[in-house]
Design an enzyme around this catalytic site. Structure first.
Site: not given
Ligand code: CAA
Length: 684
Positions: A63, A102, A105, A125
């Site tokens: 998400a 998400g 999912e 999450e």
């Molecule tokens: N939403 C918004 N922005 C996100 C994001 C997300 N889910 N995931 C990453 N970003 C952004 C980061 O903030 C970063 O932005 P900036 O460059 O402006 O700082 C950019 O994307 C790149 O991210 P990383 O620097 O972390 O890059 P990476 O290659 O080291 O890692 C990643 C990539 C593994 C996707 C890591 O960013 C990560 O773990 N992201 C979170 C994933 C996550 O937690 N997803 C679940 C979300 S909650 C959900 O989905 C709830 C639900 O069920 C409804």
């Protein structure tokens, strides 16, 4: 059509491709684009199968966390997922990169999943204080069974494609590097075979065996009690997974949403979301653009094979970077390497590392007694005794042997880096790389920027952190830099509270209940009372205990006595010493309840943080949060001291500090910066 969507048809297969850099997070535009793509494909009579794929570095990484604070716009993710599930065509998710949360999912809404080798997927999450709120807790157990789902969702870990295949999360790993082409052929193959179209939500075989068995969840809670303590999200995750076994899908899904919403509205989740972004922000330096050159670090020299030097070395060995380890005496060198080996052996014993991997790491070490052996390395880290004279000597010696362009780094915790740099002919190449003990475990790396440190040297230090699995925080030169400086004030207040007659056990309990793994007094006993730094020769409770031979857990107990099982009870002897020392110093007893003890211990940290910001030592308040979380295990669900202060209200924090200043003196005098923020109605 939104410009995030590409819709293409290859014979009977439609490919819905989304491109929303950087990570295809499922924001409103992305959600709309998916629905649009599926609508087109469903309406297309020639299409028999739909492949859902992403351009760029990853399939949907979850998400869009930035949307969490605002009112969700339709279609929300559960609606998108239900729409995919209602598709009349065969659906296939084509995964690459990191399909997380998400994102996974969404993939679970498709009939089949194919992933590029190297894809890492998961439901992380829990790291945001949430649970997978778009069906993940109901569907993953249906694919992998209850025990595996409990482990995967409560840990939030990333699962590699080959393991995901074994677990049944995906149906195929594609070895070619073209995931979309492979997904198209897979889709054709499935259509040709007239493959079944069972949705994950309809599979109940794997969950059936745990239906009504609440003891499974209780055993899981009990086994992980220490790790889960304080995390509200974990409890909701376990409840939701239990519902996957106990309830029909639709009912389970409804309850999952309620449990998700409860978490989403919690302060703990806001704190963990703050930490997620703070962690990413901390590596950015406003006046040093990302395009600044980085010096390659292919070989490292470390001076000092003690606890710190050895721990630092392990980080590089783990990253496959050779280390030349320097000591003055052969015995010290041998001892240092034997400790490194022992640490790795512990991992081997726990099944986290193979013998071969251990040996491969050890062979990356070049032991040496001669600085001349550092001539070809790209980075030298000094980790010797914390004395200015010794550090200067070391830096002048390495200046004489290091190649041009080699980065010279000090691991000093408190000393003036600029003075150390002054002992070299190249202060532009000098930085601080301050690790936290145990250096192979704690994730913080304070990168200290000296007055003359060159931008590319700072940039290299910040980037290096990621290579060795640390989170960097940039600090300017100043006593104790960031983490040690702000946390030190808790130590002073602990000592004051003890002398004012507050029971040490209660002090420890207050800090433990707040969420730290251990109270400050139990921590002193663990570290060893003899090795705690002293600021003077003054007679203190600890100096008396050490003189009595009470060194802490390792010898005769300290503040506490310890039995064979390391169970502790407060020592009557230590209490006697506390009373004596308090009397000598003329300190009167005070009364304080737990809330006041907590405020006296932690509000000074917030105040010190305000000073650190005011002096420009830290770039941003969230860096202080990260420093405390990664360097001192500040409970992540409190968001660090500065986020916590905002959530209490800075006016309330200030008022308390003013009250304490009146009662206990200048250690509580509020920082003018904090006063200013309150006057202006601002936050950190
Ligand atoms: N939403 C918004 N922005 C996100 C994001 C997300 N889910 N995931 C990453 N970003 C952004 C980061 O903030 C970063 O932005 P900036 O460059 O402006 O700082 C950019 O994307 C790149 O991210 P990383 O620097 O972390 O890059 P990476 O290659 O080291 O890692 C990643 C990539 C593994 C996707 C890591 O960013 C990560 O773990 N992201 C979170 C994933 C996550 O937690 N997803 C679940 C979300 S909650 C959900 O989905 C709830 C639900 O069920 C409804």
């Amino acid at each position: 059509m939104t410009n995030l969507l590409t819709y293409q048809v290859y014979e009977n297969v439609a490919v819905v491709t989304i491109d929303s850099p950087p990570v295809n997070a499922l924001g409103i535009d992305v959600r709309q684009s998916i629905v649009e793509g599926f609508k087109r494909a469903s309406a297309d009579v020639n299409v028999q199968a739909i492949v859902l794929a992403c351009d760029g570095r990853t399939f949907f990484a979850g998400a869009d966390i930035r949307e969490f604070g605002s009112k969700p716009k339709s279609p929300i993710l559960p609606e998108v997922i239900a729409f995919i599930e209602s598709s009349p065509k065969l659906t296939i998710a084509a995964l690459h990169g990191t399909p997380l949360g998400g994102g996974l999912e969404t993939a679970l809404a498709c009939h089949y999943r194919i992933a590029l080798a190297g894809t890492r997927m998961g439901l992380p999450e829990v790291n945001l204080g949430l649970l997978p709120g778009a069906g993940g807790t109901q569907k993953l157990p249906r694919l992998v069974g209850i025990p595996a789902a409990l482990e995967i969702i409560t840990s939030g870990r990333q699962i590699k494609a080959d393991e995901a295949l074994k677990l049944g999360i995906i149906d195929r790993v594609c070895e070619s590097d073209n995931i979309v082409a492979s997904a198209i052929s897979y889709a054709k193959e499935l259509v040709d075979q007239n493959a079944t179209r069972t949705l994950v939500l309809d599979r109940n075989e794997k969950t059936a065996e745990h239906r009504g068995k609440s003891e499974v969840y209780d055993a899981f809670r009990a086994k992980n009690a220490r790790r889960f303590r304080g995390f509200k999200s974990v409890e909701n995750i376990i409840k939701a997974i239990q519902l996957a076994a106990d309830l029909p899908y639709e009912q389970g899904l409804k309850r999952e949403r309620e449990l998700f919403t409860e978490l989403q509205q919690s302060r703990d989740s806001s704190a963990q979301q703050h930490v997620f972004f703070a962690e990413r922000e901390s590596s950015k330096v406003p006046d040093i653009p990302r395009t600044t050159p980085v010096r390659p670090i292919d070989a490292v020299g470390i001076i000092g094979a003690g606890t710190m030097g050895g721990g630092i070395a392990m980080n590089f060995l783990n990253a496959g970077i050779p280390v030349t380890l320097i000591e003055q005496k052969q015995e010290a060198l041998d001892h240092g390497i034997s400790i490194i080996r022992k640490n790795y052996q512990r991992s081997v014993k726990a099944g986290r590392m193979t013998e071969e991997a251990l040996e491969a790491r050890i062979t990356l070490i070049t032991p040496s007694l001669d600085y001349a052996d550092l001539a070809s390395v790209d980075l030298i880290i000094e980790a010797v005794f914390e004395t200015m004279e010794i550090k200067k000597e070391v830096f002048s010696s390495i200046d004489a042997v290091a190649k041009p362009g080699c980065i010279l780094a000090s691991n000093t915790s408190y000393l003036d880096l600029d003075e150390i740099a002054g002992a070299t002919s190249r202060p532009q190449d000098v930085i601080g790389l301050h690790f936290f003990s145990p250096a192979n475990v704690m994730n913080l790396l304070e990168v200290v920027r000296g007055e003359h440190s060159a931008p590319e040297v700072i940039n290299t230090g910040m980037r290096l952190a990621k290579i060795i699995g640390k989170t960097p925080v940039l600090s300017k030169v100043g006593w104790g830099f960031i983490a040690n400086r702000v946390m030190k004030v808790r130590g002073y207040q602990t000592d004051n509270l003890i002398l004012q007659g507050i029971n040490p056990e209660i002090i420890d309990k207050v800090i433990y209940d707040y969420g730290f793994a251990m109270g400050p007094i139990a921590m002193k006993d663990l570290v060893g009372l003899d090795v705690l730094g002293r600021d003077s020769n003054e007679r203190t409770v600890e100096s008396v205990l050490v003189d009595m031979g009470r060194l802490g857990q390792k010898k005769n107990g300290g503040y506490y006595d310890y039995d064979q099982n390391r169970q502790k009870t407060l020592s009557p002897l230590a209490l006697e010493v506390i009373r004596e020392v308090a009397k000598e110093k003329g300190i009167e007893p005070v009364l304080a309840d737990e809330a006041e003890i907590l405020a006296r211990l932690l509000y000074p940290i917030i105040n010190e943080g305000a000073k650190v910001l005011d002096e420009g030592i830290a770039m941003r308040s969230s860096d202080i949060d990260i420093a405390c979380i990664k360097g001192y295990n500040w409970p992540v669900y409190k968001g660090g001291p500065m986020f916590w202060a905002n959530s209490i209200g800075l006016d309330r924090v200030l008022k308390k500090l003013e009250e304490f200043e009146q009662r206990f003196g200048s250690a509580f005098t509020p920082s003018p910066y904090l006063v200013r923020l309150v006057e202006e109605g601002k936050e950190f």
